[in-house]
Design an enzyme around this catalytic site. Structure first.
Site, PDB file in Angstrom:
ATOM      1  N   ASP A 177       0.853  -1.193   0.000  1.00  0.00           N
ATOM      2  CA  ASP A 177       0.000   0.000   0.000  1.00  0.00           C
ATOM      3  C   ASP A 177       0.890   1.245   0.000  1.00  0.00           C
ATOM      4  O   ASP A 177       2.093   1.159   0.194  1.00  0.00           O
ATOM      5  CB  ASP A 177      -0.956   0.004   1.202  1.00  0.00           C
ATOM      6  CG  ASP A 177      -0.219   0.097   2.531  1.00  0.00           C
ATOM      7  OD1 ASP A 177       0.747  -0.656   2.729  1.00  0.00           O
ATOM      8  OD2 ASP A 177      -0.590   0.929   3.371  1.00  0.00           O
ATOM      9  N   HIS A 501       1.627  -9.032  -3.240  1.00  0.00           N
ATOM     10  CA  HIS A 501       0.590  -8.035  -2.963  1.00  0.00           C
ATOM     11  C   HIS A 501       1.279  -6.667  -2.952  1.00  0.00           C
ATOM     12  O   HIS A 501       1.723  -6.181  -1.911  1.00  0.00           O
ATOM     13  CB  HIS A 501      -0.084  -8.316  -1.619  1.00  0.00           C
ATOM     14  CG  HIS A 501      -1.270  -7.430  -1.355  1.00  0.00           C
ATOM     15  ND1 HIS A 501      -2.524  -7.686  -1.849  1.00  0.00           N
ATOM     16  CD2 HIS A 501      -1.391  -6.275  -0.654  1.00  0.00           C
ATOM     17  CE1 HIS A 501      -3.364  -6.746  -1.460  1.00  0.00           C
ATOM     18  NE2 HIS A 501      -2.693  -5.868  -0.733  1.00  0.00           N
ATOM     19  N   ASP A 531       1.802 -17.669  -3.606  1.00  0.00           N
ATOM     20  CA  ASP A 531       2.263 -16.604  -4.491  1.00  0.00           C
ATOM     21  C   ASP A 531       1.065 -16.059  -5.258  1.00  0.00           C
ATOM     22  O   ASP A 531       0.904 -16.294  -6.449  1.00  0.00           O
ATOM     23  CB  ASP A 531       3.347 -17.148  -5.429  1.00  0.00           C
ATOM     24  CG  ASP A 531       3.917 -16.048  -6.314  1.00  0.00           C
ATOM     25  OD1 ASP A 531       3.714 -14.856  -5.987  1.00  0.00           O
ATOM     26  OD2 ASP A 531       4.551 -16.380  -7.333  1.00  0.00           O
ATOM     27  N   GLU A 540       2.539 -10.034   0.833  1.00  0.00           N
ATOM     28  CA  GLU A 540       2.782  -8.604   0.662  1.00  0.00           C
ATOM     29  C   GLU A 540       4.288  -8.328   0.799  1.00  0.00           C
ATOM     30  O   GLU A 540       5.074  -9.238   1.102  1.00  0.00           O
ATOM     31  CB  GLU A 540       1.976  -7.778   1.684  1.00  0.00           C
ATOM     32  CG  GLU A 540       1.968  -6.286   1.338  1.00  0.00           C
ATOM     33  CD  GLU A 540       0.908  -5.453   2.061  1.00  0.00           C
ATOM     34  OE1 GLU A 540       0.032  -6.022   2.739  1.00  0.00           O
ATOM     35  OE2 GLU A 540       0.974  -4.217   1.933  1.00  0.00           O
TER      36      GLU A 540
HETATM   37  O1  9MR Z   1      -3.825  -3.820   0.365  1.00  0.00           O
HETATM   38  C1  9MR Z   1      -3.941  -3.820   1.778  1.00  0.00           C
HETATM   39  C2  9MR Z   1      -2.647  -4.265   2.388  1.00  0.00           C
HETATM   40  O2  9MR Z   1      -1.624  -3.345   2.064  1.00  0.00           O
HETATM   41  C3  9MR Z   1      -2.780  -4.464   3.871  1.00  0.00           C
HETATM   42  O3  9MR Z   1      -1.628  -5.055   4.428  1.00  0.00           O
HETATM   43  C4  9MR Z   1      -3.966  -5.356   4.162  1.00  0.00           C
HETATM   44  C5  9MR Z   1      -4.210  -5.577   5.650  1.00  0.00           C
HETATM   45  O4  9MR Z   1      -4.351  -4.408   6.347  1.00  0.00           O
HETATM   46  O5  9MR Z   1      -5.134  -4.836   3.588  1.00  0.00           O
HETATM   47  C6  9MR Z   1      -5.041  -4.725   2.193  1.00  0.00           C
HETATM   48  O6  9MR Z   1      -6.220  -4.195   1.708  1.00  0.00           O
HETATM   49  C7  9MR Z   1      -7.327  -5.072   1.656  1.00  0.00           C
HETATM   50  C8  9MR Z   1      -8.385  -4.654   2.655  1.00  0.00           C
HETATM   51  O7  9MR Z   1      -7.888  -4.751   3.965  1.00  0.00           O
HETATM   52  C9  9MR Z   1      -9.596  -5.512   2.495  1.00  0.00           C
HETATM   53  N1  9MR Z   1     -10.071  -5.434   1.139  1.00  0.00           N
HETATM   54  C10 9MR Z   1      -9.101  -5.891   0.158  1.00  0.00           C
HETATM   55  C11 9MR Z   1      -7.844  -5.072   0.251  1.00  0.00           C
HETATM   56  C12 9MR Z   1      -6.781  -5.609  -0.723  1.00  0.00           C
HETATM   57  O8  9MR Z   1      -7.020  -5.269  -1.996  1.00  0.00           O
HETATM   58  O1  9MR Z   2       3.501  -6.115   9.347  1.00  0.00           O
HETATM   59  C1  9MR Z   2       2.245  -5.898   9.968  1.00  0.00           C
HETATM   60  C2  9MR Z   2       1.898  -7.129  10.768  1.00  0.00           C
HETATM   61  O2  9MR Z   2       2.796  -7.277  11.846  1.00  0.00           O
HETATM   62  C3  9MR Z   2       0.475  -7.031  11.270  1.00  0.00           C
HETATM   63  O3  9MR Z   2       0.126  -8.255  11.866  1.00  0.00           O
HETATM   64  C4  9MR Z   2      -0.458  -6.717  10.112  1.00  0.00           C
HETATM   65  C5  9MR Z   2      -1.905  -6.572  10.520  1.00  0.00           C
HETATM   66  O4  9MR Z   2      -2.067  -5.489  11.354  1.00  0.00           O
HETATM   67  O5  9MR Z   2      -0.062  -5.513   9.493  1.00  0.00           O
HETATM   68  C6  9MR Z   2       1.198  -5.588   8.922  1.00  0.00           C
HETATM   69  O6  9MR Z   2       1.537  -4.369   8.369  1.00  0.00           O
HETATM   70  C7  9MR Z   2       0.826  -3.952   7.225  1.00  0.00           C
HETATM   71  C8  9MR Z   2       0.295  -2.562   7.526  1.00  0.00           C
HETATM   72  O7  9MR Z   2      -0.679  -2.635   8.522  1.00  0.00           O
HETATM   73  C9  9MR Z   2      -0.248  -1.874   6.291  1.00  0.00           C
HETATM   74  N1  9MR Z   2       0.708  -1.878   5.232  1.00  0.00           N
HETATM   75  C10 9MR Z   2       1.144  -3.223   4.873  1.00  0.00           C
HETATM   76  C11 9MR Z   2       1.797  -3.887   6.057  1.00  0.00           C
HETATM   77  C12 9MR Z   2       2.359  -5.252   5.697  1.00  0.00           C
HETATM   78  O8  9MR Z   2       1.364  -6.176   5.426  1.00  0.00           O
END
Ligand code: 9MR
Ligand code: 9MR
Ligand code: ZN
Length: 559
Positions: A177, A501, A531, A540
Site C-alpha cells: 500500500d 501483494h 504466491d 505482501e
Molecule cells: O492492500 C492492503 C494491504 O496493504 C494491507 O496489508 C492489508 C491488511 O491491512 O489490507 C489490504 O487491503 C485489503 C483490505 O484490507 C480488504 N479489502 C481488500 C484489500 C486488498 O485489496
Molecule cells: O507487518 C504488519 C503485521 O505485523 C500485522 O500483523 C499486520 C496486521 O495489522 O499488518 C502488517 O503491516 C501492514 C500494515 O498494517 C499496512 N501496510 C502493509 C503492512 C504489511 O502487510
C-alpha cells in the site's frame, strides 16, 4: 496445498514431498543465490535416497559427492528430511546439486561476493519505494518506474480539526500500500541505521546507482535521508509526532501517481513520537560526518519530541477511528527505551543515560536486586515493529561511551548471548535451518532476517563463527532453503514470487513484479504461503522486512 506423502520403494522410510508443485520427484532446497566459499553449505532433501553430487557447470565435472545425513524428523510434523552437507566445497564457481531419487538439479554459486548484488537489489528496492518523486529502475532487461506521486500530502482535518494541508511529501510507501506510517519507519530505518553503524565501510563500497550518487552523502545515507526528511514533517509544532499519513480506506490497485484519494495526517501517538526521537537521534550521529547542519536539525527535532514525551509519561495510543488502514499501534515502553538510548549515544548527556538505565531496571529489575546482580536481561530473539527494544539495547551495548552501569551492561550482554545461543540451536534443529524455528506469523520472513542483528552482535562480542553461520542460515532459508524450494525475494534466485501483494506490480502492466522485495512469508502454518496477489497476509512486501534483509546481507558483503 497440503504436503504429499510419498512412499519410496527401497528407501524404507516415509518421505515427505514439498509444499510446492515440484513435489512429484522429491525436492532439493538450497540457497539458490549461493554460498560463501569458507562457510557451511547445506541443502535439505525431500524424497531423496541419500547419495547426492555437485557438478561444476563450467565443465560439467562432478566436483563433490557424498551421502546426505538423516533422515531427521521434523518434531512438529513428523516429516522426514535428509541434509546434504557440501561445506567442504569451497572453490568459487557455478554449480548444480542433484540427488538420487530427485528429478532435476538445483543451481547455486560459490563466491566471496555472492551477496553483493542481492544487497544492491534489496537496497535499491527502498529507492523504488520512494513517494513524492518519479522513480525508475531496470532489472533483467525490464524497466520499472512510476511518476511523481502524492505531492499533496497531507490534510490536517484529523489532527486538531484545522482544515487545509501541511507538506508531508516524500518518504517511502510502507508496503504493497502507499500509506506512510511512523512506527514502521522506525522499524525500517532503525535497522538500516544499525546496518550503517555495523557495516558502513563495506556498504559504502557497494554502489547503489541512486540519483544522489556522487553527492556529498554516501548513497546508503542518501536513501535514509529521503525517509528522514519526510519523518521530520511528521512532527507537530508542540513536538508530538503524528502516527501516519494515510488514506481513510486502502486505495485500489493503481500506480501511486494515480491514487488520488485524500490523504490525512493521523493523530499523534507516544510510540510514534518516541520512534521519531530514536530515528532523528540516530540520523544526527550518522549524518554528522557528512552534513553537520542537517545533523544539527535532526538532533534538535529529537530533543523537542523527547521533551514533549517527558511531560507525558503515559502510553498514548493513536486515535485511528477515522482510518481503516494499517494500525502499527502497540504500547510505547520499548520505543521510549530506544529513544533514550539513541539520544544518549548521540549526545553523551547523562540525562538520557539515566533515563535509559532506569527504564531498563524498571522493566527488568534483576540487576538492581543485589541477590541476583548481573542476571541476564531479556534480549528478544523474535521481534518486529511492535517491539523495538533490541535496537536500544544494541546501541547501549555497542557504545564506546563511558558511564554505563556495569551490572546492566553485563545483564544485557548475557541476555544477548542467551538469545543468540537460542537462535543458533533453533536453526540447527530446523530441517530448513530456519532460525525462527516453527513460528509463523504475518511478516515472519522479515523476522528471520531481523534475527541477524542479534547474531551479529553476539559475534562482535565473542568472535565465534557459529553466530554468523546462523545469520547465514537465515539468508539461505529466505533464498530457497525452505519448504517451497523458492527464493522469497522478487526478481532473485530460483522461482521467486511473481504475484506479490504490491500495487505497483499489480498495476504497471508488466509481467514481472517490481524487483528486490522480500514477501511476508507463510502463516499461520509452514505451508500457508501462496504466491497470489490477493494474499496480503503472506505475499505482501514491506519496508521493515526489506530493511531487515538489507541488514542481513550487509553483514556478508566481503568474506
Ligand atoms: O492492500 C492492503 C494491504 O496493504 C494491507 O496489508 C492489508 C491488511 O491491512 O489490507 C489490504 O487491503 C485489503 C483490505 O484490507 C480488504 N479489502 C481488500 C484489500 C486488498 O485489496
Ligand atoms: O507487518 C504488519 C503485521 O505485523 C500485522 O500483523 C499486520 C496486521 O495489522 O499488518 C502488517 O503491516 C501492514 C500494515 O498494517 C499496512 N501496510 C502493509 C503492512 C504489511 O502487510
Ligand atoms: Zn506516493
Amino acid at each position: 496445498m497440503k504436503p504429499v506423502r510419498l512412499a519410496l520403494a527401497g528407501v524404507g522410510i516415509s518421505l515427505i514431498a514439498s509444499f510446492s508443485d515440484a513435489a512429484e520427484g522429491g525436492r532439493i532446497s538450497l540457497d539458490s543465490v549461493g554460498y560463501l566459499p569458507a562457510r557451511p553449505k547445506k541443502a535439505t532433501l525431500v524424497g531423496a535416497a541419500g547419495p547426492f553430487s555437485v557438478v561444476r557447470l563450467r565443465d560439467r565435472t562432478v566436483v563433490f559427492a557424498s551421502t546426505a545425513a538423516g533422515p531427521i524428523t521434523d518434531r512438529d510434523t513428523g516429516d522426514q528430511f535428509l541434509i546434504a552437507d557440501f561445506s567442504a566445497l569451497s572453490e568459487p564457481g557455478e554449480y548444480a546439486l542433484s540427488a538420487d531419487g530427485v528429478s532435476g538439479q538445483s543451481r547455486f554459486d560459490i563466491r566471496a561476493d555472492v551477496y553483493v548484488e542481492p544487497f544492491q537489489l534489496v537496497t535499491r528496492a527502498m529507492y523504488l519505494w520512494r513517494c513524492g518523486m518519479a522513480v525508475e529502475g531496470e532489472h533483467q532487461g525490464v524497466r520499472f518506474g512510476h511518476g511523481a506521486c502524492h505531492r499533496d500530502d497531507a490534510l490536517l482535518d484529523h489532527v486538531g480539526g484545522r482544515p487545509g494541508r501541511r507538506p508531508s511529501v516524500g518518504g517511502w510507501h510502507d508496503a504493497g500500500d502507499y500509506n506512510k506510517y511512523v512506527v514502521n519507519a522506525g522499524a525500517a530505518a532503525g535497522v538500516m541505521f544499525r546496518a550503517w553503524e555495523d557495516f558502513g565501510d563495506r556498504i559504502q563500497r557497494a554502489p547503489l546507482d541512486l540519483p544522489e550518487a556522487g553527492g556529498k552523502l554516501p548513497e546508503f545515507l542518501a536513501e535514509l535521508k529521503w525517509e528522514i526528511d519526510w519523518l521530520l514533517t511528521m512532527q507537530a509544532d508542540d513536538g508530538a509526532v503524528w502516527h501516519k499519513v494515510s488514506t481513510l480506506e486502502f486505495g485500489p490497485f493503481v500506480m501511486p501517481e494515480r491514487e488520488n484519494l485524500p490523504r490525512y495526517f493521523a493523530p499523534w501517538s507516544s510510540a510514534a513520537t518516541a520512534d521519531f526521537v530514536a530515528l532523528t537521534a540516530m540520523a544526527a550521529r550518522c549524518f554528522a560526518p557528512f552534513d553537520g547542519r542537517y545533523a544539527g536539525e535532526c538532533l534538535q527535532a529529537a530533543r523537542t519530541s523527547y521533551a514533549f514525551l517527558e511531560q507525558r509519561p503515559r502510553n498514548h495510543p493513536p486515535d485511528l477511528r477515522a482510518f481503516n488502514t494499517g494500525g502499527y499501534d502497540s504500547p510505547d515502553a520499548d520505543d521510549r527505551l530506544w529513544a533514550a538510548a539513541e539520544l544518549w549515544e548521540s549526545t553523551g548527556e547523562n540525562e538520557f543515560l539515566t533515563a535509559f538505565e532506569s527504564r531498563l531496571s524498571a522493566d527488568f529489575p534483576t540487576p538492581n536486586n543485589r541477590d541476583r546482580a548481573n542476571g541476564p536481561i531479556t534480549v528478544d530473539a523474535d521481534w518486529d515493529w511492535s517491539n523495538l527494544r533490541n535496537l536500544g539495547l544494541l546501541t547501549y551495548l555497542n557504545s564506546k561511551r563511558s558511564g554505563r552501569d556495569p551490572a546492566l551492561v553485563d545483564g544485557v550482554r548475557s541476555g544477548l548471548l542467551a538469545a543468540a545461543e537460542g537462535i543458533v540451536s533453533t536453526a540447527a534443529e530446523h530441517p530448513y535451518g530456519r532460525p525462527l524455528g516453527d513460528r509463523y506469523y504475518w511478516g515472519c520472513n522479515g523476522t528471520v532476517a531481523r534475527q541477524t542483528l542479534v547474531l551479529q552482535a553476539a559475534y562482535r562480542l565473542t568472535s565465534e563463527q557459529r553466530y554468523r553461520d546462523a545469520a547465514l542460515d537465515a539468508i539461505h532459508h529466505l533464498f530457497g532453503r525452505n519448504g517451497y524450494g523458492r527464493c522469497f525475494v522478487t526478481g532473485l534466485g530460483a522461482n521467486p514470487p511473481l504475484h506479490p501483494h504490491d500495487r505497483r506490480s499489480g498495476a504497471d502492466g508488466l509481467a514481472p513484479p517490481w524487483p528486490g522485495y522480500l514477501v511476508g512469508g507463510p502463516h499461520p502454518h509452514a505451508d500457508s504461503w501462496q504466491d497470489d496477489q490477493d494474499d496480503y497476509r503472506t505475499n505482501e512486501v514491506a519496508i521493515n522486512w526489506n530493511a531487515a534483509l538489507i541488514y542481513a546481507l550487509a553483514g556478508f558483503l566481503d568474506d
